[in-house]
Design a protein around this motif. Sequence first.
Motif, PDB file in Angstrom:
ATOM      1  N   MET A   1       0.569  -1.262  -0.110  1.00  0.00           N
ATOM      2  CA  MET A   1      -0.017  -0.008   0.089  1.00  0.00           C
ATOM      3  C   MET A   1       0.840   1.127  -0.095  1.00  0.00           C
ATOM      4  SD  MET A   1      -2.813   1.289   2.701  1.00  0.00           S
ATOM      5  CE  MET A   1      -3.856  -0.285   2.491  1.00  0.00           C
ATOM      6  N   PRO A   2       0.596   2.307  -1.017  1.00  0.00           N
ATOM      7  CA  PRO A   2       1.517   3.351  -0.954  1.00  0.00           C
ATOM      8  C   PRO A   2       1.499   4.152   0.212  1.00  0.00           C
ATOM      9  CG  PRO A   2       0.152   3.060  -2.914  1.00  0.00           C
ATOM     10  CD  PRO A   2      -0.250   2.032  -2.020  1.00  0.00           C
ATOM     11  N   THR A   3       2.374   4.857   0.646  1.00  0.00           N
ATOM     12  CA  THR A   3       2.574   5.603   1.953  1.00  0.00           C
ATOM     13  C   THR A   3       1.723   7.184   1.646  1.00  0.00           C
ATOM     14  OG1 THR A   3       4.569   4.646   2.454  1.00  0.00           O
ATOM     15  CG2 THR A   3       4.087   6.771   3.664  1.00  0.00           C
ATOM     16  N   ALA A   4       1.069   7.491   2.586  1.00  0.00           N
ATOM     17  CA  ALA A   4       0.405   8.699   2.452  1.00  0.00           C
ATOM     18  C   ALA A   4       1.483   9.877   2.588  1.00  0.00           C
ATOM     19  CB  ALA A   4      -0.964   8.788   3.563  1.00  0.00           C
ATOM     20  N   ARG A   5       1.237  10.787   2.182  1.00  0.00           N
ATOM     21  CA  ARG A   5       2.290  11.877   2.130  1.00  0.00           C
ATOM     22  C   ARG A   5       1.518  13.389   2.013  1.00  0.00           C
ATOM     23  NH1 ARG A   5       5.497  14.364  -1.783  1.00  0.00           N
ATOM     24  NH2 ARG A   5       4.816  12.890  -3.190  1.00  0.00           N
ATOM     25  N   LEU A   6       1.794  14.293   2.716  1.00  0.00           N
ATOM     26  CA  LEU A   6       1.240  15.502   2.752  1.00  0.00           C
ATOM     27  C   LEU A   6       2.339  16.494   3.035  1.00  0.00           C
ATOM     28  CD1 LEU A   6      -1.315  17.576   3.342  1.00  0.00           C
ATOM     29  CD2 LEU A   6      -0.926  17.151   5.769  1.00  0.00           C
ATOM     30  N   GLN A   7       2.229  17.733   1.997  1.00  0.00           N
ATOM     31  CA  GLN A   7       3.099  18.775   2.111  1.00  0.00           C
ATOM     32  C   GLN A   7       2.204  20.106   2.123  1.00  0.00           C
ATOM     33  OE1 GLN A   7       4.609  17.675  -1.929  1.00  0.00           O
ATOM     34  NE2 GLN A   7       6.684  18.298  -1.006  1.00  0.00           N
ATOM     35  N   LEU A   8       2.620  21.049   3.117  1.00  0.00           N
ATOM     36  CA  LEU A   8       1.941  22.289   3.325  1.00  0.00           C
ATOM     37  C   LEU A   8       3.037  23.316   2.690  1.00  0.00           C
ATOM     38  CD1 LEU A   8       0.308  21.797   6.594  1.00  0.00           C
ATOM     39  CD2 LEU A   8      -0.612  21.604   4.420  1.00  0.00           C
ATOM     40  N   TRP A   9       2.601  24.363   2.170  1.00  0.00           N
ATOM     41  CA  TRP A   9       3.423  25.573   1.813  1.00  0.00           C
ATOM     42  C   TRP A   9       2.722  26.884   2.291  1.00  0.00           C
ATOM     43  CZ3 TRP A   9       1.972  29.791  -1.227  1.00  0.00           C
ATOM     44  CH2 TRP A   9       3.285  30.648  -1.464  1.00  0.00           C
ATOM     45  N   ARG A  10       3.793  27.445   2.810  1.00  0.00           N
ATOM     46  CA  ARG A  10       3.239  28.925   3.270  1.00  0.00           C
ATOM     47  C   ARG A  10       4.571  29.746   3.363  1.00  0.00           C
ATOM     48  NH1 ARG A  10       2.083  27.666   7.949  1.00  0.00           N
ATOM     49  NH2 ARG A  10      -0.086  26.692   7.372  1.00  0.00           N
ATOM     50  N   ASP A  11       4.486  31.234   2.837  1.00  0.00           N
ATOM     51  CA  ASP A  11       5.580  32.196   3.067  1.00  0.00           C
ATOM     52  C   ASP A  11       4.894  33.283   3.521  1.00  0.00           C
ATOM     53  OD1 ASP A  11       7.428  33.862   2.223  1.00  0.00           O
ATOM     54  OD2 ASP A  11       7.822  33.118   0.101  1.00  0.00           O
ATOM     55  N   PRO A  12       5.847  33.596   4.603  1.00  0.00           N
ATOM     56  CA  PRO A  12       5.494  34.850   5.335  1.00  0.00           C
ATOM     57  C   PRO A  12       5.471  36.027   4.482  1.00  0.00           C
ATOM     58  CG  PRO A  12       7.080  33.445   6.469  1.00  0.00           C
ATOM     59  CD  PRO A  12       6.761  33.196   5.206  1.00  0.00           C
ATOM     60  N   ALA A  13       6.106  36.053   3.472  1.00  0.00           N
ATOM     61  CA  ALA A  13       6.078  37.209   2.378  1.00  0.00           C
ATOM     62  C   ALA A  13       4.909  37.296   1.508  1.00  0.00           C
ATOM     63  CB  ALA A  13       7.407  37.195   1.571  1.00  0.00           C
ATOM     64  N   LEU A  14       4.196  36.241   1.489  1.00  0.00           N
ATOM     65  CA  LEU A  14       2.716  36.252   0.723  1.00  0.00           C
ATOM     66  C   LEU A  14       1.739  35.575   1.688  1.00  0.00           C
ATOM     67  CD1 LEU A  14       4.175  34.511  -2.494  1.00  0.00           C
ATOM     68  CD2 LEU A  14       3.819  36.890  -1.921  1.00  0.00           C
ATOM     69  N   PRO A  15       1.518  36.361   2.841  1.00  0.00           N
ATOM     70  CA  PRO A  15       0.497  35.885   3.753  1.00  0.00           C
ATOM     71  C   PRO A  15      -0.878  35.720   3.344  1.00  0.00           C
ATOM     72  CG  PRO A  15       0.861  38.347   4.140  1.00  0.00           C
ATOM     73  CD  PRO A  15       1.789  37.821   3.036  1.00  0.00           C
ATOM     74  N   TRP A  16      -1.210  36.031   2.163  1.00  0.00           N
ATOM     75  CA  TRP A  16      -2.721  36.007   1.558  1.00  0.00           C
ATOM     76  C   TRP A  16      -2.878  34.596   1.138  1.00  0.00           C
ATOM     77  CZ3 TRP A  16      -0.842  36.360  -3.089  1.00  0.00           C
ATOM     78  CH2 TRP A  16       0.025  37.130  -3.421  1.00  0.00           C
ATOM     79  N   VAL A  17      -1.921  33.758   0.899  1.00  0.00           N
ATOM     80  CA  VAL A  17      -2.021  32.174   0.389  1.00  0.00           C
ATOM     81  C   VAL A  17      -1.193  31.364   0.984  1.00  0.00           C
ATOM     82  CG1 VAL A  17      -0.020  32.924  -1.124  1.00  0.00           C
ATOM     83  CG2 VAL A  17      -1.582  31.222  -2.081  1.00  0.00           C
ATOM     84  N   GLU A  18      -2.012  30.240   0.911  1.00  0.00           N
ATOM     85  CA  GLU A  18      -1.239  28.965   1.299  1.00  0.00           C
ATOM     86  C   GLU A  18      -1.695  27.846   0.454  1.00  0.00           C
ATOM     87  OE1 GLU A  18      -3.695  26.712   4.916  1.00  0.00           O
ATOM     88  OE2 GLU A  18      -2.860  28.830   5.493  1.00  0.00           O
ATOM     89  N   SER A  19      -0.989  26.726   0.352  1.00  0.00           N
ATOM     90  CA  SER A  19      -1.097  25.551  -0.464  1.00  0.00           C
ATOM     91  C   SER A  19      -0.967  24.342   0.282  1.00  0.00           C
ATOM     92  CB  SER A  19      -0.487  25.647  -1.740  1.00  0.00           C
ATOM     93  OG  SER A  19      -0.997  24.880  -2.738  1.00  0.00           O
TER      94      SER A  19
END
Length: 272
Positions: free
Chosen positions: A1-19
Motif C-alpha cells: 500500500m502506498p505511503t500517504a504523504r502531505l506537504q504544506l506550503w506557506r510564505d510569510p512574505a505572501l501571507p494571503w495564500v497557502e497551499s
Amino acid sequence: MPTARLQLWRDPALPWVESRRACHSRACYQAHSHPTLSIGAVDAGYSWFTGASDGRERLTPGTLVLVPAQRVHACNPDPGRAWSYQMLHVDAGWLTRLRLESGLAAVGPGAPARISRQAVLYQAFCALNDLLFSSASTGEKEAALVAFLGDHDFAAQPAAQAAPAPVLGSAALAALIEYIQTQDPAQLSLQALAQQAGLGRYQLIRAFRAATGLTPHAYLLNARVNRARQLLLDGLHLADVAYQLGFADQSHFQRVFKAHVGVTPGQYRQAQ
C-alpha cells in the motif's frame, strides 16, 4: 500500500495564500467553510464533492473545484479508498481587489462552487502549485499567482448545485455572519445568535441551516477552527489556542481541527 504523504506550503512574505498537496490520502472532512477562496484539484483517485445542498458531484482525476469564501462544502474519497489532491487557499479580500484590477466581477461570499473538467485549466493550476512549492523567488511566485487568477474567469465554469433558497433574508444573514466573525466565537451561544437575528432558537436553526448548509453550532465550531489557524500562525502554543477558543482540552481541539483542516494543529503551524 502506498505511503500517504502531505506537504504544506506557506510564505510569510505572501501571507494571503497557502497551499497543500496530499498523496494517497484517506483523510475525510466534515462539512466546513473557509474565509478564503479555495481551489482544489483531484490528481488521482475519486471523490465526492458536497455543497450546501443535498446534491453530490463525483470528482475524477483532472477535475478542479472552485469554492468561494464562506461556501459550505466537503470533499471526501470513496469509502475505503485513497486519493491524491491539491488545495490552494487565497485571502478573499486580496482576491477581490485583484479581480477588480483585472476587470473581473468579484465573487461574493457563499456564492455557488464551480467545477471545471478542462484539462488546460487543471494543467495551469498544477504548474502554478509546482512553482509555489519550488525554490523560485517570492516575486516569481506572486507574479505567477496573480497571472493565474487574473487569466481565468472562474464564473464561466459550471456551477455546482446551489443551496436551497434561504428563509433568512440575505441582509439579515450577512449581518449575523458579520456578528459571528467580529465576536469571540468561544463566547457565542445559540441563544445569543437567536436574539441577534430576532428569531426563536428553533427558527434560527432551520433558517441558518437552509441559508448556509450548517447549523449555528457547526458554523460556530467552524469559525473557531478558522480563528485557530490564525492564532497558530501568530505563534500561540496549542494549549493556549485550545483554552482561548473554549475547547474542553487540547485533545478535543486537535480532533476538531483535524476533522476540519485535514492535518493536526502542530502540522499546520510547522508548515514552511
